[in-house]
Design a protein around this motif. Structure first.
Motif, PDB file in Angstrom:
ATOM      1  N   VAL A 107      16.892 -14.708  12.050  1.00  0.00           N
ATOM      2  CA  VAL A 107      16.717 -14.237  10.666  1.00  0.00           C
ATOM      3  C   VAL A 107      15.927 -15.286   9.878  1.00  0.00           C
ATOM      4  N   ALA A 108      14.846 -14.868   9.272  1.00  0.00           N
ATOM      5  CA  ALA A 108      14.120 -15.631   8.235  1.00  0.00           C
ATOM      6  C   ALA A 108      13.911 -17.099   8.577  1.00  0.00           C
ATOM      7  N   SER A 109      14.631 -17.992   7.889  1.00  0.00           N
ATOM      8  CA  SER A 109      14.393 -19.438   7.986  1.00  0.00           C
ATOM      9  C   SER A 109      15.747 -20.156   7.961  1.00  0.00           C
ATOM     10  N   PRO A 110      15.781 -21.457   8.339  1.00  0.00           N
ATOM     11  CA  PRO A 110      17.071 -22.172   8.310  1.00  0.00           C
ATOM     12  C   PRO A 110      17.738 -22.113   6.932  1.00  0.00           C
ATOM     13  N   GLN A 111      16.953 -22.249   5.859  1.00  0.00           N
ATOM     14  CA  GLN A 111      17.551 -22.234   4.516  1.00  0.00           C
ATOM     15  C   GLN A 111      18.238 -20.899   4.249  1.00  0.00           C
ATOM     16  N   ILE A 112      17.581 -19.823   4.632  1.00  0.00           N
ATOM     17  CA  ILE A 112      18.161 -18.493   4.388  1.00  0.00           C
ATOM     18  C   ILE A 112      19.388 -18.281   5.266  1.00  0.00           C
ATOM     19  N   ARG A 113      19.345 -18.789   6.489  1.00  0.00           N
ATOM     20  CA  ARG A 113      20.513 -18.634   7.368  1.00  0.00           C
ATOM     21  C   ARG A 113      21.694 -19.483   6.884  1.00  0.00           C
ATOM     22  N   ASN A 114      21.404 -20.621   6.251  1.00  0.00           N
ATOM     23  CA  ASN A 114      22.494 -21.459   5.724  1.00  0.00           C
ATOM     24  C   ASN A 114      23.202 -20.778   4.564  1.00  0.00           C
ATOM     25  N   PRO A 150      -1.238  10.029   1.655  1.00  0.00           N
ATOM     26  CA  PRO A 150      -2.421   9.710   2.484  1.00  0.00           C
ATOM     27  C   PRO A 150      -2.956   8.301   2.260  1.00  0.00           C
ATOM     28  N   THR A 151      -2.673   7.680   1.130  1.00  0.00           N
ATOM     29  CA  THR A 151      -3.222   6.337   0.874  1.00  0.00           C
ATOM     30  C   THR A 151      -2.141   5.247   0.893  1.00  0.00           C
ATOM     31  N   SER A 152      -0.940   5.583   1.323  1.00  0.00           N
ATOM     32  CA  SER A 152       0.167   4.603   1.278  1.00  0.00           C
ATOM     33  C   SER A 152      -0.012   3.480   2.279  1.00  0.00           C
ATOM     34  N   LEU A 153       0.588   2.340   1.960  1.00  0.00           N
ATOM     35  CA  LEU A 153       0.698   1.234   2.906  1.00  0.00           C
ATOM     36  C   LEU A 153       2.053   1.382   3.592  1.00  0.00           C
ATOM     37  N   ASN A 154       2.046   1.781   4.845  1.00  0.00           N
ATOM     38  CA  ASN A 154       3.329   2.075   5.495  1.00  0.00           C
ATOM     39  C   ASN A 154       3.390   1.518   6.922  1.00  0.00           C
ATOM     40  N   ARG A 155       2.755   0.390   7.131  1.00  0.00           N
ATOM     41  CA  ARG A 155       2.735  -0.216   8.468  1.00  0.00           C
ATOM     42  C   ARG A 155       4.140  -0.603   8.935  1.00  0.00           C
ATOM     43  N   GLU A 156       5.009  -1.000   8.003  1.00  0.00           N
ATOM     44  CA  GLU A 156       6.350  -1.462   8.379  1.00  0.00           C
ATOM     45  C   GLU A 156       7.396  -0.351   8.319  1.00  0.00           C
ATOM     46  N   HIS A 157       7.003   0.863   8.045  1.00  0.00           N
ATOM     47  CA  HIS A 157       8.004   1.899   7.749  1.00  0.00           C
ATOM     48  C   HIS A 157       8.480   2.648   9.007  1.00  0.00           C
ATOM     49  N   ARG A 240       7.940  -9.664  15.393  1.00  0.00           N
ATOM     50  CA  ARG A 240       7.576  -9.833  13.983  1.00  0.00           C
ATOM     51  C   ARG A 240       6.161 -10.386  13.908  1.00  0.00           C
ATOM     52  N   ASP A 241       5.577 -10.319  12.742  1.00  0.00           N
ATOM     53  CA  ASP A 241       4.194 -10.791  12.592  1.00  0.00           C
ATOM     54  C   ASP A 241       4.095 -12.299  12.714  1.00  0.00           C
ATOM     55  N   ARG A 242       5.049 -13.013  12.065  1.00  0.00           N
ATOM     56  CA  ARG A 242       5.059 -14.483  12.127  1.00  0.00           C
ATOM     57  C   ARG A 242       6.326 -14.917  12.846  1.00  0.00           C
ATOM     58  N   ALA A 248      11.873  -8.149  11.073  1.00  0.00           N
ATOM     59  CA  ALA A 248      11.434  -7.528  12.328  1.00  0.00           C
ATOM     60  C   ALA A 248      10.505  -6.353  12.040  1.00  0.00           C
ATOM     61  N   LEU A 249       9.453  -6.231  12.855  1.00  0.00           N
ATOM     62  CA  LEU A 249       8.712  -4.970  12.882  1.00  0.00           C
ATOM     63  C   LEU A 249       9.566  -3.980  13.664  1.00  0.00           C
ATOM     64  N   VAL A 250      10.041  -4.443  14.811  1.00  0.00           N
ATOM     65  CA  VAL A 250      11.027  -3.710  15.610  1.00  0.00           C
ATOM     66  C   VAL A 250      11.887  -4.758  16.304  1.00  0.00           C
ATOM     67  N   ASN A 251      13.181  -4.509  16.406  1.00  0.00           N
ATOM     68  CA  ASN A 251      14.014  -5.338  17.273  1.00  0.00           C
ATOM     69  C   ASN A 251      14.850  -4.423  18.172  1.00  0.00           C
ATOM     70  N   ILE A 252      15.396  -5.009  19.227  1.00  0.00           N
ATOM     71  CA  ILE A 252      16.225  -4.216  20.139  1.00  0.00           C
ATOM     72  C   ILE A 252      17.449  -5.030  20.541  1.00  0.00           C
ATOM     73  N   ALA A 253      18.582  -4.359  20.630  1.00  0.00           N
ATOM     74  CA  ALA A 253      19.811  -4.972  21.130  1.00  0.00           C
ATOM     75  C   ALA A 253      20.350  -4.072  22.240  1.00  0.00           C
TER      76      ALA A 253
END
Ligand SMILES: Cc1cc2nc3c(=O)[nH]c(=O)nc-3n(C[C@H](O)[C@H](O)[C@H](O)COP(=O)(O)OP(=O)(O)OC[C@H]3O[C@@H](n4cnc5c(N)ncnc54)[C@H](O)[C@@H]3O)c2cc1C
Ligand code: SF4
Length: 337
Positions: A107-114, A150-157, A240-242, A248-253
């Motif tokens: 998840v995110a970064s060490p600060q966010i996880r803390n 038709p013009t939406s930004l929906n790459r992550e949806h 994820r992108d970075r 996550a763009l997609v994750n699996i468990a």
């Protein structure tokens, strides 16, 4: 859209209870005026953007009863206020349910996880930027989805289960808990309710304004993971992108029982593809008793994406889901996915 002053939070009354009993009393007294705050990461986004303006904020940070991990009935129980960092390090989690520790650790970064808590990670809201920016879409009570034009930004949806809203559930820990068949403990109107992890999350067909079955006044107190899958093969992967600080763009468990060559039973869940974590029940049924071969994995991958309906910019999620399913099935075997 009206101009808004960012970063200046609206005024609210702050309560800092020190026990579950006091928290429940406050929730009962203030009803839908109250906002529960755990680590505050999602909460402060909403407040600082002035999109949400609760009259009362109940800060859980002093409720030590809600923190910690202990053994229970052959499994473990995790307090809802336990931080993600604690989960990544706790020997009860890393020993038996490593997949959950891995997901929390990505998840995110060490600060966010803390700072971020398991309960907050599970109850966090959708990250669709139209909604987070305060646009009056279906999820916000309006009558349009800005992400599905038709013009939406929906790459992550979403690619599955869209029903007016195409936002996705952003949690990394949620799919692992469904795969592990966890139960969530909720205090509602003075009574304890226990629901399966799968039923905790809801799609827009059930309630378009929330991602979980939590209602105002409900307190998530604990997550119970049974011993059923303890020590079995557990697989988590997040794309994820970075490599840091990114949803996550997609994750699996996947929880898998069997041997290096055969699968006897499995539970498999992908997230980032629908408003709730998407359990791959057809894949699970197909894999029971099957050998781990490239051909079987290919058929399972086809089943995993059956019914997918990509939007204009997110068709890439279809091969992503297919490949993640194949990698989960492959396990330690030598064939390429
Ligand atoms: C920059 C950034 C990057 C992120 N990246 C990721 C990521 O890669 N993967 C990922 O999974 N998450 C990610 N997140 C989400 C982050 O992990 C969650 O926002 C965080 O876990 C929320 O937890 P919190 O404890 O801060 O909860 P809060 O923000 O305090 O609460 C979140 C929501 O849950 C409710 N809530 C919290 N606890 C309870 C409870 N016990 N009972 C009832 N309701 C409750 C609150 O009312 C609120 O609606 C990211 C967040 C940020 C800000
Ligand atoms: S995807 Fe959902 S949250 Fe985003 S604009 Fe559409 S209705 Fe709103």
């Amino acid at each position: 859209m009206p101009a808004s002053i960012r970063d200046v939070m609206p005024a609210f009354e702050l309560f800092q209870p020190a026990s579950v009993a006091d928290t429940l009393g406050l929730l009962e007294r203030h009803g839908s005026d109250a906002w529960i705050m755990a680590g505050g990461l999602d909460t402060f986004d909403w407040l600082k953007d002035r999109i949400q303006k609760p009259k009362v904020v109940i800060d859980l940070s002093n409720v030590s009863e809600l923190r910690g991990i202990k053994e229970r009935d052959g499994g473990i129980e995790i307090g809802a206020l336990t931080t993600l960092t604690t989960i990544t390090r706790d020997p009860l989690v890393t020993g038996k349910y490593r997949m959950l520790a891995e997901a929390a650790g990505l998840v995110a970064s060490p600060q966010i996880r803390n700072q971020g808590t398991l309960g907050g990670n599970l109850a966090q809201d959708a990250r669709c930027w139209y909604y987070r920016a305060g646009w009056p879409c279906y999820r916000a009570g309006g009558n349009i989805c800005y992400a599905d034009t038709p013009t939406s930004l929906n790459r992550e949806h979403a690619i599955f289960e869209a029903d007016r809203c195409v936002a996705v559930n952003p949690s990394d820990t949620a799919p692992t808990l469904i795969a592990l068949d966890a139960q969530f403990v909720i205090m509602r109107e003075g009574r304890e309710q226990v629901v399966s992890a799968q039923d905790f999350f809801v799609g827009p067909g059930i309630d378009i304004t929330r991602l979980t079955m939590l209602q105002p006044g409900d307190l998530l107190t604990a997550i119970r993971i049974p011993g059923t899958w303890a020590g079995k093969e557990l697989f988590f992967e997040k794309v994820r992108d970075r490599q840091v600080w990114d949803f996550a763009l997609v994750n699996i468990a996947a929880a898998i029982d069997g041997s290096a060559s055969t699968i006897t039973r499995t539970r498999m869940v992908v997230n980032g593809v629908a408003a709730r974590p998407h359990r791959l029940e057809a894949v699970e049924a197909f894999l029971a008793g099957k050998s781990r071969t490239p051909e079987v994995a290919e058929q399972a991958a086809d089943l995993a994406v059956a019914g997918a309906e990509p939007l204009r910019h997110n068709a890439y999620k279809v091969p992503l889901v297919r490949n993640l399913v194949k990698r989960a099935i492959r396990g330690g075997a030598e064939w390429t996915s």
